[in-house]
Design a protein around this motif. Sequence first.
Motif, PDB file in Angstrom:
ATOM      1  N   THR A   1      41.519  28.236   4.514  1.00 57.65           N
ATOM      2  CA  THR A   1      42.113  29.315   3.719  1.00 57.65           C
ATOM      3  C   THR A   1      41.837  30.692   4.293  1.00 57.65           C
ATOM      4  O   THR A   1      42.733  31.550   4.356  1.00 57.65           O
TER       5      THR A   1
ATOM      6  N   HIS B   1      37.051  27.109  10.823  1.00 49.61           N
ATOM      7  CA  HIS B   1      37.012  27.543   9.422  1.00 49.61           C
ATOM      8  C   HIS B   1      35.573  27.819   8.979  1.00 49.61           C
ATOM      9  O   HIS B   1      34.801  26.889   8.715  1.00 49.61           O
TER      10      HIS B   1
ATOM     11  N   GLU C   1      41.576  31.697   7.157  1.00 49.05           N
ATOM     12  CA  GLU C   1      42.269  31.965   8.430  1.00 49.05           C
ATOM     13  C   GLU C   1      43.792  31.994   8.281  1.00 49.05           C
ATOM     14  O   GLU C   1      44.506  32.048   9.284  1.00 49.05           O
ATOM     15  N   MET C   2      44.311  31.934   7.077  1.00 46.09           N
ATOM     16  CA  MET C   2      45.753  31.780   6.891  1.00 46.09           C
ATOM     17  C   MET C   2      46.574  32.953   7.427  1.00 46.09           C
ATOM     18  O   MET C   2      47.688  32.766   7.927  1.00 46.09           O
ATOM     19  N   HIS C   3      46.054  34.161   7.362  1.00 42.76           N
ATOM     20  CA  HIS C   3      46.823  35.286   7.919  1.00 42.76           C
ATOM     21  C   HIS C   3      46.862  35.210   9.444  1.00 42.76           C
ATOM     22  O   HIS C   3      47.864  35.603  10.071  1.00 42.76           O
TER      23      HIS C   3
ATOM     24  N   PRO D   1      42.175  25.144  11.031  1.00 40.91           N
ATOM     25  CA  PRO D   1      42.004  26.311  10.166  1.00 40.91           C
ATOM     26  C   PRO D   1      41.801  25.949   8.703  1.00 40.91           C
ATOM     27  O   PRO D   1      42.020  24.806   8.280  1.00 40.91           O
TER      28      PRO D   1
ATOM     29  N   VAL E   1      46.835  32.304  11.026  1.00 36.04           N
ATOM     30  CA  VAL E   1      47.807  31.228  11.230  1.00 36.04           C
ATOM     31  C   VAL E   1      49.230  31.791  11.149  1.00 36.04           C
ATOM     32  O   VAL E   1      50.099  31.468  11.977  1.00 36.04           O
ATOM     33  N   ALA E   2      49.487  32.644  10.156  1.00 39.13           N
ATOM     34  CA  ALA E   2      50.820  33.235  10.016  1.00 39.13           C
ATOM     35  C   ALA E   2      51.164  34.103  11.221  1.00 39.13           C
ATOM     36  O   ALA E   2      52.323  34.122  11.689  1.00 39.13           O
TER      37      ALA E   2
ATOM     38  N   TRP F   1      44.191  40.433   7.295  1.00 37.81           N
ATOM     39  CA  TRP F   1      45.371  40.825   6.510  1.00 37.81           C
ATOM     40  C   TRP F   1      45.557  42.340   6.412  1.00 37.81           C
ATOM     41  O   TRP F   1      46.630  42.819   6.084  1.00 37.81           O
TER      42      TRP F   1
END
Length: 519
Positions: A25, A71, A27-29, A23, A31-32, A164
């Motif tokens: 940036t 990504h 895709e960070m939500h 992943p 990932v969370a 998000w």
Amino acid sequence: MNGADVLCDTLLAGDVDVCFANPGTSEMHFVAALDRKPAMRCVLGLFEGVVTGAADGYARMADKPAATLLHLGPGLANGLANLHNARRAGTPVVNIVGEHATDHLPYDAPLTSDIESLARPMSAWVGRIGHSDEVGERAAQAIAASRVNGGSVATLILPADAAWGETMRTAPIAPDIVQAGIPDDTVIDHVAARLRNGRRTLLLISGKGLRADALAVAGRIAQATGARMLAQQSNARIERGAGRVPIERVLYNIDACVADLADIDQLVLVGAREPVGFFAYPGKPSAMLPARCEVTRFTERGHDALASLQALADRLGVRRDASVTLAAPSTLLKFDRPSGALTPASIAAAVGRHLPEGAIVCDEAITSGHAFFKHTTGAAPHDFLALTGGAIGSGLPMGTGAAVACPDRKVVCLQADGSGMFTLQSLWTQARERLDVVTIIFANRGYAILHNELKQVGAGVAGHNARRMLDVVDPTLDWVHLAAGMGVEAACVNTLEAFDDVFAMAMRQRGPFLIEASI
């Protein structure tokens, strides 16, 4: 709940519970959200070609898709070669490709690209989420699309704001999976008539027709009608070994293949394609069949191969309990210690001696792998996974994914040294995940297949410049140190006796191990 949570829940509801990921940036939500879903196994690959190749190997053995997390467009582009192999294998894969937030796209940031155009050549289905409220529906569509025709690549584009953004549509939507059927009665009657007409017939089989139960039925049909059986040249998975119906593959070499098929009057395709050359060669045909050969398609990729073959056998009056020739246990198992030169053939024989029942063999040995089939027909029952689309860099990731799918089965990778460098990072994932994979590197110090292809196309023998492009020397690759740098124990052998000892030891222990065989 946000869109990323809904995406995770929808994947899990669709029985997609493994995510191979690399992943960034955007895709960070997601990932969370994955962090909040312990039912989802997340496996990191250090290069996107590892991620997509592992998803291919996983699905071939699990018979269901994994998700990939990539990504943006460049990440997807890095994984396209192994998505090409997955497409050719008929493998179900659900790609989740991150995208910039919708209101950021007009600024043409450095990583902005046309993701749809990158995805379409390798994907049977491409979809973009427009808003967080659409996430569940689009994810369910992607899962369903990956199951079409027995297995397809589906790519879902996830903008960051859709991940998000909050949503009230939180209930996961079950994917609408189309169940496999069989050909209609007119097709079954037509094929049965062909098999009864006394002409020299070849059953060319691919897909799930190469599983042990389907091969047993195909073997009965062949014995009852006098037909010959072959597997398509490249296949996702073949179940073979002692006690199973043996089958050979269409030959790779053009001249040998044309000669082998010269007496065939009619061809029946069971989930397969007509045999053609991998490449064009001056003065040689592209089609491998004789001009007089009549071709009949029996099943498509989306058909239930076992049920289709059984319906054909019933139509032919073949008894379900009729005997069928099975591969006998190899006499090689009786020898205590081999001797002779370390060659691809002797390595194949040694592998066949020690291969445990239920092993999974992933083959990207290229020129060095041609001997494997011949020497392992009577080995312990095992699954054989091949390079399907010809895009090298598949072997190590494929073995990685197969080991994730089947943690209780030994995985053996037959790997050429040149192509192994394409996705060397797979070894790190094997070490991190404690995967039970033994990799055999056929270290011939070059792209041997390309030396042969140079001759086959009539371009002559490699001179200085050509050798600089086709040999992997100066410096010579040191696979023991390369493996150690990835956290994998390794050994280098240059005699058959040493290989036999080390491979036998590797079969007895668990965890990743690499053998560099200097041939």
